[in-house]
Design a protein around this motif. Structure first.
Motif, mmCIF file in Angstrom:
data_model
loop_
_atom_site.group_PDB
_atom_site.id
_atom_site.type_symbol
_atom_site.label_atom_id
_atom_site.label_comp_id
_atom_site.label_asym_id
_atom_site.label_seq_id
_atom_site.Cartn_x
_atom_site.Cartn_y
_atom_site.Cartn_z
ATOM 1 N N UNK A 37 0.814 -1.216 0.000
ATOM 2 C CA UNK A 37 0.000 0.000 0.000
ATOM 3 C C UNK A 37 0.851 1.273 0.000
ATOM 4 N N UNK A 38 1.861 1.299 -0.823
ATOM 5 C CA UNK A 38 2.818 2.404 -0.751
ATOM 6 C C UNK A 38 2.224 3.725 -1.230
ATOM 7 N N UNK A 39 1.297 3.686 -2.199
ATOM 8 C CA UNK A 39 0.733 4.935 -2.698
ATOM 9 C C UNK A 39 -0.183 5.583 -1.661
ATOM 10 N N UNK B 279 4.050 3.554 6.267
ATOM 11 C CA UNK B 279 4.599 2.272 5.834
ATOM 12 C C UNK B 279 6.053 2.378 5.387
ATOM 13 N N UNK B 280 6.413 3.511 4.790
ATOM 14 C CA UNK B 280 7.767 3.683 4.252
ATOM 15 C C UNK B 280 8.579 4.735 4.995
ATOM 16 N N UNK C 126 7.716 8.743 -6.264
ATOM 17 C CA UNK C 126 7.466 7.399 -6.777
ATOM 18 C C UNK C 126 8.754 6.578 -6.782
ATOM 19 N N UNK C 127 9.834 7.184 -7.252
ATOM 20 C CA UNK C 127 11.107 6.461 -7.263
ATOM 21 C C UNK C 127 11.536 6.093 -5.849
ATOM 22 N N UNK C 128 11.400 7.026 -4.919
ATOM 23 C CA UNK C 128 11.786 6.741 -3.535
ATOM 24 C C UNK C 128 10.894 5.678 -2.911
#
Length: 483
Positions: free
Chosen positions: A198-200, A206-207, A218-220
């Protein structure tokens, strides 16, 4: 589907699932440090229906993070949870009475390493989870432990920039080794990362990515995911060397997609979108990046440094099982939606709850079947449930809607098992009411047990059994033959 005469296997794990950041509270007790969960403020003007369509949940910059830490006026529900830190014996006793033979919970990273980068763990934190794990086992339940469930120590964001920094591979691997060394003799099933895909929606929790700490979000995000893949593999490698009975699993939030129509464009578009979700399990379970993702990175100028050493580590340390959460399905229109996972279309054939989550038991059957056909790995239903604003009167909650939802989903789990799928656990989300992950509401309730607290933490905190408690008790006692 109707399989009331079908008995689930005798070894099947009937359980429930929770997260430390949603139940424990005691955010500043016994040396615990602040985490990303502690700065999720309750929004008094929340629009539940629109919330589902927001691209980003509770994201922060350095400035808003600092403001939240300093805020003395707002209410931050996850700092207090439902009081499990103080009432864990009572709550585990209720789970035992319910009949659970398994219980999924998470360990708060910042309770073990308050800043995240220390060399030595906080002993009081370790001792707390010793007590919890022993209590779970003594109650006859298999402990299933998530190492990281949306609560990164804040220091790892402000000092290192979150998981996009390879330094976090070292820090989380150290944390995981401490847990495995301490509890590996008692805990068989481990999930390093909750809902890793669920990164978006969850770049922050989460990140650990702050919006002002990235030039290319997005790249990160994908760099952070690559580092999490490597952490999974390192944890698996260490677990194998430590104790052969330990199993390490990958966990996804299922994103089942249906094409909006039978137009070939809709069908292929839905296939491509769901394949983007499979990616998060492809790497940990198959041991390599799928070609379509390498193409996606190339065409979108996303640079991920994947060394030969990384490739070997991933290939040689694939994970043991697939865990996933399932709440609702999604529908896609190739003309209206994009490859952005947050864009979906409404399904006119399904009803939904107040938060816009559709009720679709067959979607769970479809998901289980697709995962099994793709991976042939044991499957754990790590979360499934129905959020609803229960009516509580005179110590009673009549939640027939929850019973109906869970009944229909258990039926299709049985159908998948009859197909030969190795589904070994079913863990409804929030067997006891807890703070919502997405909206920080207490009023979005899932539990078999009602907790007398409102969205502002007001109430007695007392526990009351709902109608669904007695229903699920019978389901478990009958191995699923009485639904």
């Amino acid at each position: 589907m109707d399989n009331n005469t079908f008995a689930f296997p005798s070894h099947f794990l009937w359980g429930g699932a929770t997260a430390a950041c949603q139940i424990e509270g005691a955010y500043n007790v016994d040396g615990r440090g602040l985490s990303t969960s502690d700065i999720h403020k309750y929004d008094t003007g929340l629009d539940r229906k629109k919330y589902r369509h927001k691209l980003v949940e509770n994201e922060h910059t350095s400035a808003t993070l600092s403001a939240a830490i300093a805020d003395k006026e707002g209410y931050y529900p996850k700092r207090f949870g439902n009081g499990f830190y103080y009432r864990y014996k009572e709550d585990i006793a209720l789970m035992k009475e319910l009949g659970l033979n398994s219980f999924r919970f998470s360990i708060s990273w910042s309770r073990i390493f308050p800043k995240g980068d220390e060399l030595e763990p906080n002993q009081k934190g370790l001792e707390f989870y010793d007590r919890v794990i022993n209590e779970v086992i003594n109650a006859g339940m298999e402990p299933i432990v998530t190492m990281f469930h949306y609560d990164i120590p804040l220091h790892l964001l402000t000092q290192y920039g979150g998981f996009k920094n390879p330094k976090l591979i070292e820090f989380m691997t150290r944390y995981a080794r401490v847990l495995l060394n301490r509890y590996g003799d008692r805990v068989k099933y481990w999930i390093p990362f909750n809902q890793t895909n669920l990164i978006q929606y969850c770049s922050f929790k989460s990140l650990g990515i702050l919006r002002d700490q990235t030039d290319n979000l997005v790249e990160d995000q994908y760099r952070a995911i690559h580092n999490q893949f490597l952490i999974n593999a390192k944890i698996k490698k260490y677990a194998k060397s430590l104790n052969s009975h330990i199993e390490i699993g990958i966990m996804l939030a299922d994103c089942t997609y249906y094409p909006r129509t039978c137009k070939p464009q809709d069908i292929v578009f839905a296939m491509k979108r769901i394949r983007m979700q499979y990616f998060y399990a492809d790497v940990p379970l198959r041991g390599e990046y799928p070609g379509h993702m390498l193409r996606y990175f190339n065409e979108n100028n996303i640079r991920i440094d994947i060394s030969e050493e990384d490739k070997s580590l991933l290939k040689e340390n694939t994970l043991d099982f697939l865990a996933f959460s399932y709440y609702y399905s999604r529908t896609l229109d190739s003309q209206k939606n994009t490859m952005d996972p947050a864009t979906i279309s409404e399904n006119p054939y399904l009803k939904s709850n107040d938060w816009g989550w559709t009720i679709d038991p067959l979607g769970l059957y479809n998901a289980i079947s697709q995962y099994w056909d793709r991976y042939q790995k044991p499957i754990m239903i790590a979360e499934n449930g129905f959020g609803y604003e229960d009516v509580f009167e005179d110590g009673v909650v009549h939640d027939d809607y929850r019973i109906d939802y869970l009944r229909q989903h258990i039926l299709v789990v049985g159908e998948a098992i009859k197909d030969g799928v190795n589904v070994f656990a079913y863990l409804p989300w929030g067997p006891i009411d807890l703070v919502s992950s997405g909206t920080a509401e207490m009023s979005k309730r899932y539990g078999f047990v009602y907790v007398d607290l409102d969205d502002y933490g007001r109430g007695t905190g007392e526990r009351f059994k709902k109608d669904s408690f007695y229903w699920y008790q019978k389901v478990i006692a009958s191995h699923g033959t009485i639904l």
